[in-house]
Design an enzyme around this catalytic site. Structure first.
Site, PDB file in Angstrom:
ATOM      1  N   GLU A  53      33.225  33.346  38.324  1.00  0.00           N
ATOM      2  CA  GLU A  53      34.133  32.758  39.314  1.00  0.00           C
ATOM      3  C   GLU A  53      35.083  33.793  39.872  1.00  0.00           C
ATOM      4  O   GLU A  53      35.336  33.837  41.077  1.00  0.00           O
ATOM      5  CB  GLU A  53      34.922  31.612  38.663  1.00  0.00           C
ATOM      6  CG  GLU A  53      35.809  30.825  39.632  1.00  0.00           C
ATOM      7  CD  GLU A  53      37.229  31.344  39.740  1.00  0.00           C
ATOM      8  OE1 GLU A  53      37.982  30.845  40.585  1.00  0.00           O
ATOM      9  OE2 GLU A  53      37.605  32.281  38.980  1.00  0.00           O
ATOM     10  N   GLU A  54      35.616  34.637  39.001  1.00  0.00           N
ATOM     11  CA  GLU A  54      36.686  35.535  39.406  1.00  0.00           C
ATOM     12  C   GLU A  54      36.288  36.519  40.497  1.00  0.00           C
ATOM     13  O   GLU A  54      37.125  36.930  41.293  1.00  0.00           O
ATOM     14  CB  GLU A  54      37.212  36.309  38.185  1.00  0.00           C
ATOM     15  CG  GLU A  54      37.889  35.462  37.135  1.00  0.00           C
ATOM     16  CD  GLU A  54      39.225  34.889  37.582  1.00  0.00           C
ATOM     17  OE1 GLU A  54      39.599  35.044  38.752  1.00  0.00           O
ATOM     18  OE2 GLU A  54      39.903  34.276  36.741  1.00  0.00           O
ATOM     19  N   HIS A  58      45.873  36.607  35.845  1.00  0.00           N
ATOM     20  CA  HIS A  58      45.185  37.884  36.068  1.00  0.00           C
ATOM     21  C   HIS A  58      45.925  39.075  35.472  1.00  0.00           C
ATOM     22  O   HIS A  58      45.830  40.195  35.977  1.00  0.00           O
ATOM     23  CB  HIS A  58      44.955  38.124  37.565  1.00  0.00           C
ATOM     24  CG  HIS A  58      44.003  37.170  38.202  1.00  0.00           C
ATOM     25  ND1 HIS A  58      43.680  37.225  39.547  1.00  0.00           N
ATOM     26  CD2 HIS A  58      43.308  36.120  37.698  1.00  0.00           C
ATOM     27  CE1 HIS A  58      42.824  36.256  39.831  1.00  0.00           C
ATOM     28  NE2 HIS A  58      42.586  35.577  38.714  1.00  0.00           N
ATOM     29  N   HIS A  99      35.628  27.715  34.416  1.00  0.00           N
ATOM     30  CA  HIS A  99      34.813  28.939  34.457  1.00  0.00           C
ATOM     31  C   HIS A  99      34.942  29.740  33.174  1.00  0.00           C
ATOM     32  O   HIS A  99      36.010  29.855  32.580  1.00  0.00           O
ATOM     33  CB  HIS A  99      35.088  29.789  35.704  1.00  0.00           C
ATOM     34  CG  HIS A  99      36.467  30.367  35.814  1.00  0.00           C
ATOM     35  ND1 HIS A  99      36.812  31.568  35.234  1.00  0.00           N
ATOM     36  CD2 HIS A  99      37.572  29.945  36.464  1.00  0.00           C
ATOM     37  CE1 HIS A  99      38.063  31.859  35.532  1.00  0.00           C
ATOM     38  NE2 HIS A  99      38.562  30.889  36.263  1.00  0.00           N
ATOM     39  N   ASP A 119      41.059  24.430  36.243  1.00  0.00           N
ATOM     40  CA  ASP A 119      41.180  25.885  36.400  1.00  0.00           C
ATOM     41  C   ASP A 119      42.569  26.245  36.900  1.00  0.00           C
ATOM     42  O   ASP A 119      42.735  26.925  37.905  1.00  0.00           O
ATOM     43  CB  ASP A 119      40.105  26.408  37.364  1.00  0.00           C
ATOM     44  CG  ASP A 119      40.160  27.929  37.524  1.00  0.00           C
ATOM     45  OD1 ASP A 119      40.774  28.597  36.675  1.00  0.00           O
ATOM     46  OD2 ASP A 119      39.588  28.442  38.509  1.00  0.00           O
ATOM     47  N   ASP A 157      43.120  31.272  31.929  1.00  0.00           N
ATOM     48  CA  ASP A 157      42.234  31.414  33.086  1.00  0.00           C
ATOM     49  C   ASP A 157      40.909  32.043  32.637  1.00  0.00           C
ATOM     50  O   ASP A 157      40.718  33.223  32.781  1.00  0.00           O
ATOM     51  CB  ASP A 157      42.928  32.294  34.134  1.00  0.00           C
ATOM     52  CG  ASP A 157      42.180  32.352  35.453  1.00  0.00           C
ATOM     53  OD1 ASP A 157      41.342  31.471  35.708  1.00  0.00           O
ATOM     54  OD2 ASP A 157      42.437  33.291  36.239  1.00  0.00           O
TER      55      ASP A 157
END
Length: 461
Positions: A320-321, A418, A275, A346, A287
């Site tokens: 995606e997130e 994140h 992504h 991912d 990520d």
């Protein structure tokens, strides 16, 4: 020259090409080993994180990243490079601050969770009630929660396969709605992470039916420790919060798609990717800039070696997130196309340690050459079929598309996931090259093997 002779010549040329159907093991090994010296994945990751940086879903930065991706993929020689757009909800993070005002005044380090609501303009102040698990929150009497700030803690352990993320992540994904329905004015959670740094982990959560949006935030893990200790003193604890996050309509997002056209249009598509979007706190290196880079570099290596039997499709999924919007949009738009196989990267950029499958039982013998070719890279095989898949490929999997996974070592992934620490310096170039070698191996075989790997029935739920 007759059509029959032309057909014979074409067939002969195909069989003598560098990547003929049922590619020879020595050719796979040569491609694999050459990839161990390839730094294209690093170049893509470095370029995307440097020239674009954070790429929040629906943001102007994500739009610039799509344009960047198109230019990069075209320059690399991919065909049919284009963007497919779709709408997504737009959430603005704003600012967030918190302070324990009693009994031991001090500030706290935290970050708003996706779709968090704001406090009143002047902030809010309320007593805190703590829970040591999601189950404890769910079992609590609403009368004990009404008008208070809920705090939910946990202990997430590191694991190579990242398996604790599923159950512990429910605290972030569902906790805010549960707290809201029980009358809480806000919720704080211990960050869903395995680190001990004073860096909070963000992430999405969605309000369920009947849940009024409230401020929802994640404390850095040392701050969660501190709040636990304060609560254990047995005195009433009050926290003052100020949060300016808000929902602000819809924005455009999109998937970037590129092909390596195959010799046989009827053989189906082997889809790989990751992504493009990221959270806004770091630069989205692990990520998932590394994921799109790894799969693109592998597809480029196969493309340069000769035309494969099957089309290889590289997808840089958008948004995606915030809820897998890109994967769902792709599945809708391409539902009528035959997908022979799909796989997604991912889970960071550390070494691939395991090969997993979710194919029909009759196709399992075709997985053996892949496993054998991956073994020199130190990759073991998951003997249980059905344990492969990815977030952006989930809708395809539900429709019966077979899946494989090259599982990366996730031992340190949730130290960075994140957070503002998701930056390029966390990527080990040697491990990144091992990833490219593994994906090159996978594509060299699956894009040249006429075996029907699916459909997989029943689809994974």
């Amino acid at each position: 020259m007759t059509k029959k002779i032309l057909a014979a010549l074409a067939a002969s040329a195909a069989l003598s090409s560098p990547l003929a159907a049922q590619i020879a093991p020595e050719k796979v090994a040569a491609l694999r080993d050459a990839a161990l010296k390839d730094d294209l994945a690093w170049d893509i990751t470095e370029g995307l994180t440097t020239e674009i940086g954070p790429r929040q879903a629906g943001s102007e930065a994500e739009a610039r990243a799509r344009d960047w991706a198109v230019e990069k993929l075209k320059a690399l020689g991919f065909q049919n490079v284009h963007i497919e757009t779709f709408d997504v909800p737009w959430w603005e993070r704003g600012d967030a601050s918190a302070e324990i005002t009693a009994p031991f005044p001090q500030s706290l380090t935290l970050a708003a969770l996706g779709n968090s609501a704001a406090t009143p303009a002047k902030g809010l102040s309320a007593e805190v009630i703590g829970f040591d698990s999601m189950a404890a929150l769910e079992a609590a009497d609403p009368a004990t929660i009404k008008g208070k700030i809920v705090f939910v803690t946990h202990r997430m352990q590191p694991a190579q396969d990242g398996s604790p993320y599923g159950p512990v992540g429910q605290i972030r994904r569902a906790g805010p709605s549960v707290a809201s329905k029980k009358g809480a004015v806000a919720i704080l959670i211990r960050s869903i992470g395995t680190d001990h740094h004073r860096v909070p982990h963000t992430g999405v959560q969605a309000w369920t039916d009947g849940a009024k949006p409230i401020p929802a935030l994640a404390l850095a893990n040392p701050d969660a420790d501190q709040l636990e200790r304060v609560l254990k003193r047995g005195k009433p604890v009050t926290i003052a919060l100020t949060v300016t996050a808000r929902m602000a309509g819809t924005r455009k997002s999109g998937n970037v798609i590129a092909d390596v056209p195959g010799r046989d249009p009827n053989a189906g598509i082997v889809l790989v990717g990751g992504h493009l979007d990221s959270w806004d706190l770091g630069t989205g290196a692990i990520d998932d800039a590394s994921g799109v880079a790894i799969t693109t570099a592998a597809a480029k290596r196969i493309m340069d070696a000769g035309q494969p039997l099957r089309t290889i499709r590289v997808v840089w999924f958008g948004s995606e997130e915030i809820g897998l919007f890109g994967g769902a949009a792709y599945a809708r738009a391409h539902a009528k196309e035959k997908h022979a196989l799909a796989a997604e990267s991912d889970f960071g950029a550390d070494r691939v340690w395991r090969f997993s499958t979710a194919v029909k039982p009759e196709a399992l013998p075709a997985m053996k050459p892949i496993a054998e070719a991956l073994a020199p890279l130190g990759i073991v095989t998951n003997r249980k079929n059905g344990e492969a898949g990815g977030s952006d490929t989930d809708d395809l999997q539900r429709s019966g598309v077979p899946m494989v996974s090259l599982n990366q070592d996730g031992t340190r992934y949730f130290d960075l996931h994140h957070t503002a620490d998701d930056t390029l310096d966390k990527i080990d170039p040697e491990q990144l090259r091992q990833n490219v070698a593994a994906w090159t191996t996978l594509l060299a075989i699956t894009a040249n093997d006429p075996t029907e790997y699916g459909p997989v029935t029943p689809p994974r739920e």
